[in-house]
Design a protein around this motif. Sequence first.
Motif, mmCIF file in Angstrom:
data_model
loop_
_atom_site.group_PDB
_atom_site.id
_atom_site.type_symbol
_atom_site.label_atom_id
_atom_site.label_comp_id
_atom_site.label_asym_id
_atom_site.label_seq_id
_atom_site.Cartn_x
_atom_site.Cartn_y
_atom_site.Cartn_z
ATOM 1 N N VAL A 5 -5.824 5.413 -6.566
ATOM 2 C CA VAL A 5 -5.255 4.261 -7.273
ATOM 3 C C VAL A 5 -4.646 3.304 -6.256
ATOM 4 O O VAL A 5 -3.905 3.723 -5.360
ATOM 5 C CB VAL A 5 -4.166 4.709 -8.280
ATOM 6 N N PHE A 6 -4.951 2.026 -6.422
ATOM 7 C CA PHE A 6 -4.375 0.973 -5.597
ATOM 8 C C PHE A 6 -3.473 0.094 -6.448
ATOM 9 O O PHE A 6 -3.855 -0.301 -7.555
ATOM 10 C CB PHE A 6 -5.470 0.087 -4.990
ATOM 11 N N LEU A 7 -2.303 -0.207 -5.914
ATOM 12 C CA LEU A 7 -1.391 -1.160 -6.530
ATOM 13 C C LEU A 7 -1.748 -2.525 -5.958
ATOM 14 O O LEU A 7 -1.703 -2.725 -4.743
ATOM 15 C CB LEU A 7 0.057 -0.797 -6.205
ATOM 16 N N VAL A 8 -2.129 -3.457 -6.812
ATOM 17 C CA VAL A 8 -2.550 -4.798 -6.392
ATOM 18 C C VAL A 8 -1.496 -5.798 -6.841
ATOM 19 O O VAL A 8 -1.136 -5.846 -8.022
ATOM 20 C CB VAL A 8 -3.923 -5.168 -6.999
ATOM 21 N N GLY A 15 -3.491 -15.211 -2.371
ATOM 22 C CA GLY A 15 -4.369 -14.055 -2.324
ATOM 23 C C GLY A 15 -3.720 -12.822 -2.918
ATOM 24 O O GLY A 15 -2.777 -12.911 -3.711
ATOM 25 N N TYR A 16 -4.219 -11.657 -2.497
ATOM 26 C CA TYR A 16 -3.775 -10.383 -3.063
ATOM 27 C C TYR A 16 -3.588 -9.338 -1.973
ATOM 28 O O TYR A 16 -4.280 -9.348 -0.964
ATOM 29 C CB TYR A 16 -4.825 -9.847 -4.050
ATOM 30 N N ASN A 17 -2.655 -8.416 -2.221
ATOM 31 C CA ASN A 17 -2.433 -7.244 -1.371
ATOM 32 C C ASN A 17 -2.737 -6.009 -2.208
ATOM 33 O O ASN A 17 -2.378 -5.962 -3.385
ATOM 34 C CB ASN A 17 -0.979 -7.153 -0.901
ATOM 35 N N ALA A 18 -3.383 -5.019 -1.607
ATOM 36 C CA ALA A 18 -3.681 -3.766 -2.294
ATOM 37 C C ALA A 18 -3.217 -2.603 -1.427
ATOM 38 O O ALA A 18 -3.564 -2.518 -0.260
ATOM 39 C CB ALA A 18 -5.174 -3.645 -2.571
ATOM 40 N N ARG A 19 -2.414 -1.718 -2.015
ATOM 41 C CA ARG A 19 -1.879 -0.559 -1.305
ATOM 42 C C ARG A 19 -2.203 0.699 -2.107
ATOM 43 O O ARG A 19 -1.925 0.768 -3.305
ATOM 44 C CB ARG A 19 -0.372 -0.704 -1.159
ATOM 45 N N GLU A 23 -1.749 7.453 -0.184
ATOM 46 C CA GLU A 23 -2.561 7.403 1.037
ATOM 47 C C GLU A 23 -2.116 6.213 1.870
ATOM 48 O O GLU A 23 -1.546 5.259 1.349
ATOM 49 C CB GLU A 23 -4.050 7.260 0.716
ATOM 50 N N SER A 24 -2.390 6.240 3.153
ATOM 51 C CA SER A 24 -2.024 5.139 4.054
ATOM 52 C C SER A 24 -3.177 4.145 4.156
ATOM 53 O O SER A 24 -3.793 3.984 5.214
ATOM 54 C CB SER A 24 -1.674 5.688 5.440
ATOM 55 N N ILE A 25 -3.461 3.482 3.050
ATOM 56 C CA ILE A 25 -4.530 2.488 3.019
ATOM 57 C C ILE A 25 -3.956 1.187 2.476
ATOM 58 O O ILE A 25 -3.331 1.173 1.412
ATOM 59 C CB ILE A 25 -5.709 2.932 2.135
ATOM 60 N N PHE A 26 -4.175 0.099 3.207
ATOM 61 C CA PHE A 26 -3.712 -1.225 2.804
ATOM 62 C C PHE A 26 -4.784 -2.238 3.160
ATOM 63 O O PHE A 26 -5.401 -2.157 4.216
ATOM 64 C CB PHE A 26 -2.407 -1.575 3.534
ATOM 65 N N THR A 27 -5.008 -3.190 2.268
ATOM 66 C CA THR A 27 -5.925 -4.285 2.563
ATOM 67 C C THR A 27 -5.489 -5.516 1.789
ATOM 68 O O THR A 27 -4.642 -5.436 0.893
ATOM 69 C CB THR A 27 -7.392 -3.898 2.254
#
Length: 69
Positions: A5-8, A15-19, A23-27
């Motif tokens: 699951v990503f929190l957007v 724009g947008y941030n997704a975390r 997990e240690s994933i960010f874009t």
Amino acid sequence: MIEIVFLVEDDPDGGYNARALGESIFTQADNIEILREMVRDAVHCHFPDEQTRPKVIRLHIVREEVIAS
């Protein structure tokens, strides 16, 4: 892992941030269509082995609105 699951959230600069949760994933991206591609690519990079890669990517989109009273 079956799902990730990503929190957007909206980026204050546009724009947008997704975390990823847990997990240690960010874009980030300028629009939601590109963000979907960036999230998929980030998950593939973080889980290079297809056997351990989540089968479902869920985007939880949070929008904050401020209204005058």
